[in-house]
Design an enzyme around this catalytic site. Structure first.
Site, PDB file in Angstrom:
ATOM      1  N   GLY A  78     -15.041   1.306  -6.633  1.00 38.84           N
ATOM      2  CA  GLY A  78     -13.399   1.493  -6.662  1.00 38.84           C
ATOM      3  C   GLY A  78     -14.066   0.208  -5.482  1.00 38.84           C
ATOM      4  N   GLN A  79     -12.616   0.296  -4.438  1.00 37.54           N
ATOM      5  CA  GLN A  79     -12.321  -1.101  -3.808  1.00 37.54           C
ATOM      6  C   GLN A  79     -13.852  -1.373  -2.720  1.00 37.54           C
ATOM      7  OE1 GLN A  79      -9.559  -0.360  -0.439  1.00 37.54           O
ATOM      8  NE2 GLN A  79      -9.061  -2.442  -0.177  1.00 37.54           N
TER       9      GLN A  79
ATOM     10  N   ARG B 276     -16.409   5.802 -13.903  1.00 40.81           N
ATOM     11  CA  ARG B 276     -16.335   4.714 -15.363  1.00 40.81           C
ATOM     12  C   ARG B 276     -17.304   3.641 -14.374  1.00 40.81           C
ATOM     13  NH1 ARG B 276     -11.083   5.987 -12.782  1.00 40.81           N
ATOM     14  NH2 ARG B 276     -11.375   7.053 -14.207  1.00 40.81           N
TER      15      ARG B 276
ATOM     16  N   TYR C  65      -4.152  14.236   0.882  1.00 41.47           N
ATOM     17  CA  TYR C  65      -5.452  13.671   1.307  1.00 41.47           C
ATOM     18  C   TYR C  65      -5.162  13.465   2.578  1.00 41.47           C
ATOM     19  CZ  TYR C  65      -7.790   9.594   1.881  1.00 41.47           C
ATOM     20  OH  TYR C  65      -9.004   7.904   2.487  1.00 41.47           O
TER      21      TYR C  65
HETATM   22  C1  AKB Z   1      -4.446   5.077   1.506  1.00 40.12           C
HETATM   23  O1  AKB Z   1      -3.531   4.321   2.185  1.00 40.12           O
HETATM   24  O2  AKB Z   1      -4.654   6.306   1.207  1.00 40.12           O
HETATM   25  C2  AKB Z   1      -5.892   4.937   2.495  1.00 40.12           C
HETATM   26  C3  AKB Z   1      -6.092   5.393   3.590  1.00 40.12           C
HETATM   27  C4  AKB Z   1      -5.349   4.659   4.702  1.00 40.12           C
HETATM   28  O3  AKB Z   1      -7.171   6.125   3.782  1.00 40.12           O
HETATM   29  N1  AKB Z   1      -5.550   3.085   2.740  1.00 40.12           N
END
Ligand code: AKB
Length: 313
Positions: free
Chosen positions: A12-13, A37, A143
């Site tokens: 990932g990034q 992956r 999230y």
């Molecule tokens: C997102 O935009 O979901 C992430 C973060 C701020 O955790 N880059």
């Protein structure tokens, strides 16, 4: 004694750059990259790589035993915008992967964990400017809820089982080696690519949406400084606030225009606008500065110059 390190979510990034930096520092053979992956060619060629589903406890336990892993960086996660589309998958990945590493540390099978938190732990009732380390945290995104819960579990495992887990609330991260994916702050990377290829960019956030951001070199340095700090200096076992700069889409556009005068930005806010509106516009990281001496090096102008310089070749 040499420690063996496992990076989960290495393609990932953040994972990609973390893998390169740790391999440069400790040697390629002791830094094991893993992901669900394969990653880009340069990452795959830089050292050992294993396919791994971070939610599979048995597979993870086996890998850790095989490579005699001491330290784990758990970078696999579903970010804010994608998590809104797949709430249960996001919860499953973000939480179960964390429980897996916390439980392995509880069982003394690994001795140190890095787990990334995010500014997404804050919500619409949090003070938006100079958001303090300890404040109202009522995240309104899938999230954010997973990161807030993760922070509580990290602190719990530390207090109850002495697990050495360390964490940072990353702001939006800007980098040129690997694209971000599924986040709300991704526009701040896309804009540089489009500025060079099309001389124009349509932003999915409105002109004056201010968000905390950081250049990747600073983020990686912060991560390593935190991990290398003495055990007793780490007073926060949930996650530390971390700050470098804050800017709006119109401000980043203005900084690009200094290098590419014909660059034009337009705005078509989408569902990511509501996510951005629920997050802080700037972060107070004074606790982080005091506890382990954090100082950012990249501001917006330096970030823009570095991004354009590296992406144009
Ligand atoms: C997102 O935009 O979901 C992430 C973060 C701020 O955790 N880059």
């Amino acid at each position: 004694m040499q420690k063996n390190i496992l990076i989960i979510g290495a393609c990932g990034q953040i994972g990609t750059e973390l893998t390169f930096t740790l391999r440069e520092k400790h040697g390629s053979d002791v830094v094991i990259a893993s992901d669900i992956r394969e990653g880009n060619e340069s990452l795959m060629e830089s050292g050992p790589f294993e396919l791994l589903d971070a939610t599979d406890y048995d597979a993870l336990e086996e890998l850790i035993a095989y490579y005699e892993i001491d330290e784990v960086y758990l970078m696999a996660a579903m970010l804010s915008a994608t998590a809104e589309k797949f709430p249960m998958r996001a919860w499953n990945l973000n939480m179960n992967s964390l429980f897996n590493v916390l439980n392995l540390a509880k069982e003394k099978k690994i001795s140190k964990i890095f787990w990334p938190s995010s500014i997404a732990v804050f919500g619409p009732n949090t003070p938006r400017e100079n958001t303090p380390q300890n404040t109202i945290m009522e995240p309104s995104t899938v999230y954010g809820i997973s990161k807030q819960s993760g922070e509580r579990w990290c602190e719990y495992y530390h207090n109850k089982f002495e697990v050495d887990v360390r964490s940072i609330r990353y702001p939006g991260l800007i980098s040129w080696k690997t694209m971000p994916g599924g986040g709300t702050t991704d526009y701040a990377v896309e804009i540089y690519h489009k500025a060079l290829s099309d001389k124009s960019y349509t932003c999915f956030l409105s002109a004056n949406t201010s968000l905390p951001m950081m250049f990747m070199d600073d983020a990686i340095r912060a991560t390593l400084e935190l991990m290398e700090s003495d055990y007793n200096t780490i007073k926060v076992r949930s996650a530390y606030n971390l700050s470098a700069m804050s800017f709006t889409p119109s401000e980043i556009a203005a900084s690009i225009t200094k290098h590419i005068p014909e660059f034009k930005i337009s705005y078509e806010p989408d569902s990511r606008q509501a996510i951005a509106d629920s997050w802080p516009s700037s972060i107070d990281d004074s606790k982080t500065q005091t506890d382990w001496g954090w100082r950012a090096a990249f501001d917006l102008e330096r970030t823009t110059a570095t991004m354009l310089e590296n992406l144009k070749v």
